[in-house]
Design an enzyme around this catalytic site. Structure first.
Site, PDB file in Angstrom:
ATOM      1  CG  ASN A  29      -9.487  -1.945   1.345  1.00 27.79           C
ATOM      2  OD1 ASN A  29      -9.368  -2.513   2.431  1.00 27.79           O
ATOM      3  ND2 ASN A  29      -8.460  -1.729   0.549  1.00 27.79           N
ATOM      4  CG  HIS A 189      -0.055  -7.762  -2.600  1.00 31.40           C
ATOM      5  ND1 HIS A 189       1.282  -7.744  -2.275  1.00 31.40           N
ATOM      6  CD2 HIS A 189      -0.614  -6.708  -1.963  1.00 31.40           C
ATOM      7  CE1 HIS A 189       1.530  -6.720  -1.454  1.00 31.40           C
ATOM      8  NE2 HIS A 189       0.384  -6.074  -1.266  1.00 31.40           N
ATOM      9  CG  LEU A 218       7.365  -3.990  -7.205  1.00 32.57           C
ATOM     10  CD1 LEU A 218       8.517  -3.517  -8.078  1.00 32.57           C
ATOM     11  CD2 LEU A 218       7.848  -4.986  -6.151  1.00 32.57           C
ATOM     12  N   GLY A 219       4.453  -1.709  -4.028  1.00 32.38           N
ATOM     13  CA  GLY A 219       3.886  -0.492  -3.472  1.00 32.38           C
ATOM     14  C   GLY A 219       4.505  -0.285  -2.106  1.00 32.38           C
ATOM     15  CG  ASN A 220       3.955   1.334   2.477  1.00 33.43           C
ATOM     16  OD1 ASN A 220       5.082   1.797   2.555  1.00 33.43           O
ATOM     17  ND2 ASN A 220       3.242   1.041   3.555  1.00 33.43           N
ATOM     18  N   GLY A 221       3.479  -2.060   0.348  1.00 33.70           N
ATOM     19  CA  GLY A 221       3.645  -3.492   0.528  1.00 33.70           C
ATOM     20  C   GLY A 221       4.071  -4.092  -0.794  1.00 33.70           C
ATOM     21  NE  ARG A 250       3.537  -4.617   5.661  1.00 30.20           N
ATOM     22  CZ  ARG A 250       2.622  -4.827   4.723  1.00 30.20           C
ATOM     23  NH1 ARG A 250       2.879  -5.660   3.720  1.00 30.20           N
ATOM     24  NH2 ARG A 250       1.464  -4.213   4.764  1.00 30.20           N
ATOM     25  CG  MET A 293      11.089   4.097  -5.116  1.00 29.30           C
ATOM     26  SD  MET A 293      12.556   3.497  -4.224  1.00 29.30           S
ATOM     27  CE  MET A 293      12.052   1.813  -3.861  1.00 29.30           C
ATOM     28  CB  ILE A 341       7.193   1.063  -6.573  1.00 30.16           C
ATOM     29  CG1 ILE A 341       7.091   1.876  -5.283  1.00 30.16           C
ATOM     30  CG2 ILE A 341       8.644   0.998  -7.039  1.00 30.16           C
ATOM     31  CD1 ILE A 341       7.798   1.241  -4.093  1.00 30.16           C
ATOM     32  N   GLY A 342       5.964  -0.249  -9.113  1.00 27.66           N
ATOM     33  CA  GLY A 342       6.173  -1.048 -10.310  1.00 27.66           C
ATOM     34  C   GLY A 342       5.687  -0.387 -11.580  1.00 27.66           C
ATOM     35  CD  GLU A 343       0.268   0.275 -11.813  1.00 28.60           C
ATOM     36  OE1 GLU A 343      -0.241   1.391 -12.096  1.00 28.60           O
ATOM     37  OE2 GLU A 343      -0.321  -0.594 -11.148  1.00 28.60           O
ATOM     38  CD  GLU A 395      -4.844  -4.760  -4.985  1.00 26.11           C
ATOM     39  OE1 GLU A 395      -4.749  -5.696  -4.175  1.00 26.11           O
ATOM     40  OE2 GLU A 395      -4.286  -3.655  -4.823  1.00 26.11           O
TER      41      GLU A 395
END
Length: 409
Positions: A29, A189, A218-221, A250, A293, A341-343, A395
């Protein structure tokens, strides 16, 4: 674990007896100033080694490899960083290399074996992703130079969303802008949305091709996606990753006339305003404190009003995005939370579900606090009208599996 490395992976040197070494995939990456990597056996899902070369082309350039440690590599470029990564792999055999590519435009609706034509098309998408695609091309060429004998595969963030119907991906703009400049909604994503949707199908014991769900990465992006019968029907990001939900730095959706307004009122030029929307907005801009967050939740608990405001905007905009995506589905079998964030953030999930009263979710606070770990991801009660799950994303594993799939005869 070093905060720059991939979360959720336990790094260790695996006993060769337990790993099918012939299947090892090197996942790359590449960013504008960093090169992240991991060697993964896609069949066992084990990570043999991973790390990041960061702050490239600067005196502070550093190569961090787990479990080997860190090494200063001042002023090193991408090609030399790739050579350093190759050296760090030691005797670990590699079957192929998978590259994460943010934007494939309309050229790619699936992962592809890389050749010069494919690399040229990735480079041709640089105007659509100026911060990402040029770096990807640099990383791909550096990897090809250092691993010329191995097959290389590109896995695109945009590919999964190429199934969106025209009414979902067209902007209400002059049609010539689409024909001439490919101005349309692409979404991002995609590897994450696809992975967690497939995992959710298993958890719900329903065929992936019959499932209708909304996934929230849900993360930084941040982005959300409506998935129907295994295909992306709509998503919140658009031409670029700036559209849609409020994010770490953003803005997400704003009035398009805001750009001209800020140019005229603040003296910034268009590039500076665009930079403000991408780098200085979102949670960071609203709070004036942080884009993290965890920091904001702690500050809000201690009475920081702007941290509280940032969190409220984030959750409301997420709920609003989820309800908008419902238009693409006949029903919602489940709402999936994933990403950092979501997890991991029970308060954010709870606040978001509180804004979704029209869907009648009933949150189980104990399950939510445990992040659904003991109930196949479920965080709502068994009689809840809306089922909500927490599904960890991976990912890198998707990229490894896609690479292995394309290498098979």
């Amino acid at each position: 674990m070093d905060k720059h490395l991939t979360p959720g992976h336990v790094i260790c040197l695996i006993n060769p007896v337990t790993v099918n070494l012939s299947h090892n995939i090197l996942v790359i990456n590449c960013g504008s100033s960093s090169l992240k990597f991991a060697v993964i056996d896609p069949e066992s899902t084990q990570v043999l080694i991973q790390g990041i070369a960061e702050r490239l082309n600067s005196p502070d350039a550093l190569l961090k490899v787990q479990p080997l440690g860190s090494q200063a590599i001042p002023y090193i470029n991408h090609a030399k960083a790739m050579a350093a990564i190759l050296a760090s792999l030691g005797d670990i055999p590699i079957a192929g290399i998978g590259h994460r590519v943010v934007h494939g435009g309309e050229f790619f609706s699936a992962s592809v074996l890389l050749n010069e034509d494919a690399v040229a098309k990735i480079d041709a998408c640089r105007a659509l992703a100026p911060l990402h695609n040029p770096a990807h091309v640099t990383g791909i060429r550096a990897a090809m130079e250092n691993f010329p004998e191995l097959p290389h595969v590109a896995v695109f963030d945009t590919a999964f969303h190429q199934t969106m119907p025209p009414h979902a991906y067209f902007y209400a703009l002059p049609y010539d802008l689409y024909k001439t400049h490919q101005v349309r909604r692409y979404g991002f994503h995609g590897t994450s949305h696809r992975f967690v949707a497939e995992q959710a199908a298993t958890l719900l014991d329903k065929p992936f091709t019959e499932l209708q769900i909304i996934t929230a990465h849900l993360g930084n992006g941040c982005s959300a996606c409506a998935i129907k019968n295994g295909q992306s029907m709509d998503t919140t990001m658009g031409l670029t990753p700036l559209e849609g939900l409020a994010m770490g730095t953003r803005s997400g959706d704003v009035d398009p006339n805001l750009i001209q307004f800020l140019v005229e009122q603040t003296g910034r030029d268009i590039r500076q305003v665009t930079d403000l929307l991408n780098r200085d907005s979102g949670l960071l801009g609203l709070s004036g404190l942080s884009n993290d967050m965890r920091t904001l939740l702690e500050a809000a608990d201690n009475g920081h009003s702007r941290a509280e405001l940032a969190i409220d905007v984030f959750c409301y905009r997420l709920a609003k995005g989820i309800l908008g995506l419902a238009a693409a589905l006949d029903r919602i079998d489940a709402l999936i939370f994933t990403g950092g964030i979501g997890e991991n953030s029970a308060p954010i999930r709870a606040r978001t579900l509180a804004h979704l009263k029209v869907l009648k979710p009933t949150l189980d606070h104990d399950l939510n606090s445990a992040h659904g770990r003991h109930t196949a991801g479920r965080i709502t009660t068994t009689d809840s009208a809306l089922t909500a799950l927490v599904v960890p994303t991976n990912e890198e594993l998707v990229i490894a599996r896609e690479t292995q799939r394309l290498l098979q005869p």
